[in-house]
Write a protein that holds these residues in place. Structure first.
Motif, short mmCIF file in Angstrom:
data_model
loop_
_atom_site.label_atom_id
_atom_site.label_comp_id
_atom_site.label_asym_id
_atom_site.label_seq_id
_atom_site.Cartn_x
_atom_site.Cartn_y
_atom_site.Cartn_z
N VAL A 171 -15.27 -2.96 4.65
CA VAL A 171 -15.41 -2.44 3.43
C VAL A 171 -14.23 -1.60 3.03
CG1 VAL A 171 -16.67 -1.19 1.39
CG2 VAL A 171 -17.85 -2.68 3.39
N ILE A 172 -13.55 -1.71 1.83
CA ILE A 172 -12.39 -1.13 1.51
C ILE A 172 -12.55 -0.47 0.22
CG2 ILE A 172 -9.52 -1.06 1.03
CD1 ILE A 172 -9.51 -3.11 3.43
N THR A 173 -12.31 0.68 -0.26
CA THR A 173 -12.57 1.10 -1.44
C THR A 173 -11.16 1.72 -2.15
OG1 THR A 173 -14.63 2.13 -0.81
CG2 THR A 173 -13.87 2.95 -2.80
N THR A 174 -10.74 1.25 -3.09
CA THR A 174 -9.77 1.44 -4.00
C THR A 174 -9.98 2.36 -5.17
OG1 THR A 174 -9.75 -0.42 -5.30
CG2 THR A 174 -8.28 -0.48 -3.06
N GLU A 175 -8.88 3.21 -5.61
CA GLU A 175 -9.04 3.87 -6.86
C GLU A 175 -7.33 4.06 -7.31
OE1 GLU A 175 -9.59 8.46 -7.74
OE2 GLU A 175 -11.08 7.60 -6.58
N ASN A 176 -7.56 4.15 -8.50
CA ASN A 176 -6.15 4.19 -9.27
C ASN A 176 -5.79 5.97 -9.41
OD1 ASN A 176 -4.20 4.83 -11.19
ND2 ASN A 176 -4.49 2.59 -11.86
N ILE A 177 -4.97 6.28 -8.95
CA ILE A 177 -4.68 7.73 -8.59
C ILE A 177 -3.22 8.05 -9.20
CG2 ILE A 177 -4.22 9.82 -7.13
CD1 ILE A 177 -6.23 8.37 -5.13
N ASP A 178 -3.15 8.59 -10.47
CA ASP A 178 -1.84 8.81 -11.01
C ASP A 178 -1.05 7.80 -11.24
OD1 ASP A 178 -2.45 11.77 -11.16
OD2 ASP A 178 -1.66 12.00 -8.95
N GLY A 179 -1.92 6.63 -11.60
CA GLY A 179 -1.35 5.26 -11.89
C GLY A 179 -0.88 4.39 -10.71
N LYS A 180 -1.28 4.84 -9.60
CA LYS A 180 -1.06 3.87 -8.42
C LYS A 180 -2.29 3.60 -7.53
CE LYS A 180 3.62 4.56 -6.75
NZ LYS A 180 4.07 3.78 -5.69
#
Length: 141
Positions: A123-132
């Motif tokens: 399971v991989i969790t992604t998030e948008n941090i400062d546009g990336k």
């Protein structure tokens, strides 16, 4: 009359240019790049560039542990064949409008002769941090 065949190297060059120009700042692309670097190539340093938060902490700790047992003269370990496929995706909005995109992948690890030795789910969790988009956590089960 000249034969105007397209040379394979030009086809490859065109493909590489298109790939390089594609948008890799998306949750699926960052996740695929992370899996490719971390699991398929066993390149923690390259995978580290795609992370933030807890995922960064996990990789930095792993890199430190590996440095303690590896030396400069150690041969590179043989990397087994690995296939991966996405088996699920979920988008979760949280407090303060933060959106996480979770991906479930199945990894199939094979030995040199092609016999499956392990199957793991990740399971991989992604998030948008400062546009990336970044991988902020990953877990195997």
């Amino acid at each position: 009359m000249k034969n105007h065949q397209i040379k394979p190297r030009y086809v490859l060059l065109t493909f590489l240019l298109l790939f390089a120009c594609s948008n890799r700042n998306t949750p699926p692309a960052v996740t695929e790049d992370f899996i490719y670097n971390y699991y398929k190539l066993a390149n923690q340093e390259a995978a580290l560039q795609l992370t933030s938060g807890l995922a960064t902490e996990k990789l930095e700790a792993e890199i430190t542990r590996l440095q303690e047992v590896r030396t400069q003269n150690d041969p590179k370990p043989e990397i087994p064949k690995m296939e991966y496929k996405q088996i699920g995706k979920e988008t979760a909005s949280e407090i303060e409008n933060v959106t996480h995109v979770l991906f479930n992948y199945q990894l199939t690890i094979k030995n040199r002769v092609g016999t499956t030795t392990h199957i793991r789910n990740v399971v991989i969790t992604t998030e948008n941090i400062d546009g990336k988009w970044k991988v902020i956590n990953f877990d195997e089960y």
